[in-house]
Design a protein around this motif. Sequence first.
Motif, PDB file in Angstrom:
ATOM      1  N   SER B  60      -5.459  25.637  -7.240  1.00 45.28           N
ATOM      2  CA  SER B  60      -4.341  25.319  -6.365  1.00 45.28           C
ATOM      3  C   SER B  60      -3.157  24.806  -7.180  1.00 45.28           C
ATOM      4  N   THR B  62      -0.705  23.035  -6.074  1.00 45.45           N
ATOM      5  CA  THR B  62       0.007  22.051  -5.261  1.00 45.45           C
ATOM      6  C   THR B  62       0.789  21.067  -6.123  1.00 45.45           C
ATOM      7  N   PHE B  63       0.193  20.562  -7.194  1.00 48.62           N
ATOM      8  CA  PHE B  63       0.896  19.525  -7.961  1.00 48.62           C
ATOM      9  C   PHE B  63       1.924  20.091  -8.908  1.00 48.62           C
ATOM     10  N   THR B  64       1.588  21.195  -9.558  1.00 47.77           N
ATOM     11  CA  THR B  64       2.541  21.751 -10.521  1.00 47.77           C
ATOM     12  C   THR B  64       3.560  22.640  -9.828  1.00 47.77           C
ATOM     13  N   LEU B  65       3.383  22.892  -8.527  1.00 45.15           N
ATOM     14  CA  LEU B  65       4.286  23.691  -7.689  1.00 45.15           C
ATOM     15  C   LEU B  65       4.256  25.178  -8.014  1.00 45.15           C
ATOM     16  N   ARG B  67       2.535  28.143 -10.820  1.00 42.95           N
ATOM     17  CA  ARG B  67       1.711  28.449 -11.982  1.00 42.95           C
ATOM     18  C   ARG B  67       1.811  29.956 -12.246  1.00 42.95           C
ATOM     19  N   PRO B  68       2.358  30.340 -13.384  1.00 45.62           N
ATOM     20  CA  PRO B  68       2.420  31.769 -13.703  1.00 45.62           C
ATOM     21  C   PRO B  68       1.102  32.252 -14.298  1.00 45.62           C
ATOM     22  N   ASP B  83       3.325  26.845  -4.531  1.00 44.03           N
ATOM     23  CA  ASP B  83       2.814  26.069  -3.404  1.00 44.03           C
ATOM     24  C   ASP B  83       3.897  25.068  -3.001  1.00 44.03           C
ATOM     25  N   ARG B  86       4.242  20.197  -1.104  1.00 44.97           N
ATOM     26  CA  ARG B  86       4.812  18.869  -1.358  1.00 44.97           C
ATOM     27  C   ARG B  86       6.317  18.826  -1.144  1.00 44.97           C
TER      28      ARG B  86
END
Lengths: 342, 169
Positions: B60, B62-65, B67-68, B83, B86
């Motif tokens: 997921s 979610t935190f890094t927004l 991811r390639p 994502d 947030r």
Amino acid sequence: MTGPVLGIETSCDETAAAVVGEDGAVLSSVVSSQVDLHAAYGGVVPELAGRAHLELLTPVVAEALERAGLAAGGLRAGGTAPVGAVAATVGPGLIGALLVGVAEAKALALAWEVPFVGVNHLEGHCFASLLDHPGIDWPVTVLLVSGGHTLLIAMEGPGRYRLLGQTLDDAAGEAFDKVARFLGLGYPGGPAIEQAASGGDPRAFAFPRALLDDGLDLSFSGLKTSVVTAVRKHPGASNEDVAASFQQAVVDVLVAKTLRAAASGGSRGICLAGGVAANGPLRAAVRAGAEAMGLPAHLPSRAMCTDNAAMVAAAGRWQLEQLGPSPLDLPADPNLGLPLLV
Amino acid sequence: MTDLRARTDSPEATRALAGALAGVARPGDLVLLVGDLGAGKTTFAQGFAAGLGVGDTVTSPTFTLVRPHPCRHPTIRTLHHADLYRLDHLRDVVELGLGELVEEEAVALVEWGDMAGPVLAPGALRVSLAPGPGGDEERALTVTAEGPAWEDRLGALAGALRPWAGGEG
């Protein structure tokens, strides 16, 4: 190398700067939330945006230098360099956020004519334990648990890592945040769940412990879905009971995997790292589990668990001494992995 | 706009369906994933990524927004897995430059992307996931082609979904 190291961390939400002295002591550590900068910039700052880092970083760096007693004239080009090197997190993280800290660190290093060091954020977390516990016996098993990462690492020494396991879907901290938001407990989710859980029954719901007896990889996506399903089926359930049962499921899995990793690898200690490592029940369970195995548990202070720049300065100091400075054209890398032994 | 409906009975089936839809993707595409917590968005993303030849573990973002992931694919070099969970404001989507994710030689797959579609690209494939009526593992999916680039591929999309076609619609 002589002189203290300035560390800069902007990989995610926190804007942080810190100074670590020549002897490895933390001389200052400033995280943006500690400084009342929001008012100075006219209210709410979008924490996630690179622009927020841009606005916060220069005052945070100045504050870190001042608290370390290094301020005088140091921020001017041509002035006396207040530090011996500047280290910054180059990845992994959000690219727009990383770039702000990396550009600032390179600019300061160039102006002060001191080395620049690009630091891996995950390696920085591994160094956080060393700041509080110098003189660790290697190897140690590191459980690195945060909002963005869940890794089990065999650390044979600074810079020597083997990956033992990792999450296959959600990070543990992300599960805390999402369940907290779903229950309406607020943000950040870790402290909110922990507080609600303290008044609940951890056995009220039998949430799944994914992959509990299966290897060292982890999974938290199914647990999150189970919480959502259970709350929809039992609308009268107390938030405290749900939070306590959820937290227990996460702690059970993290502790079981960590102890198994430590037992299988000839580990001489257990380290926690990352924001979730601030969770009280997790700390207590790891401490008890390690004690039962006759191993020391190295638990960083809560301030060193969450993102901070002292760990970046410490990793940067080691890296500079052992591997030398980084080139000034070293790019930020949002996907950077922990450098592993082959 | 035309809705296509499908139903899966397990996370494995959701991954397989997503992999079949990935076969219809082209460079420059935007795919929006919509659904509540636990609906199966990251599960879908894992199957979609596998369909594009992504070898990394897809977790997921979610935190890094964002991811390639590099793809082993004839025309698509990168899958940008994003994502927006947030982000509270559309302004953040603009400030973070997420519109740049929709680029040549890449496909952008955006979780919690319902609000951001128009900011990111003129057209998108919208995939909505919801719990199905037949048990905890069942999911009802609604696939919507938005804009000419996707409407032109309705036949191919319907073909990809055929093994899981179902529901009223």
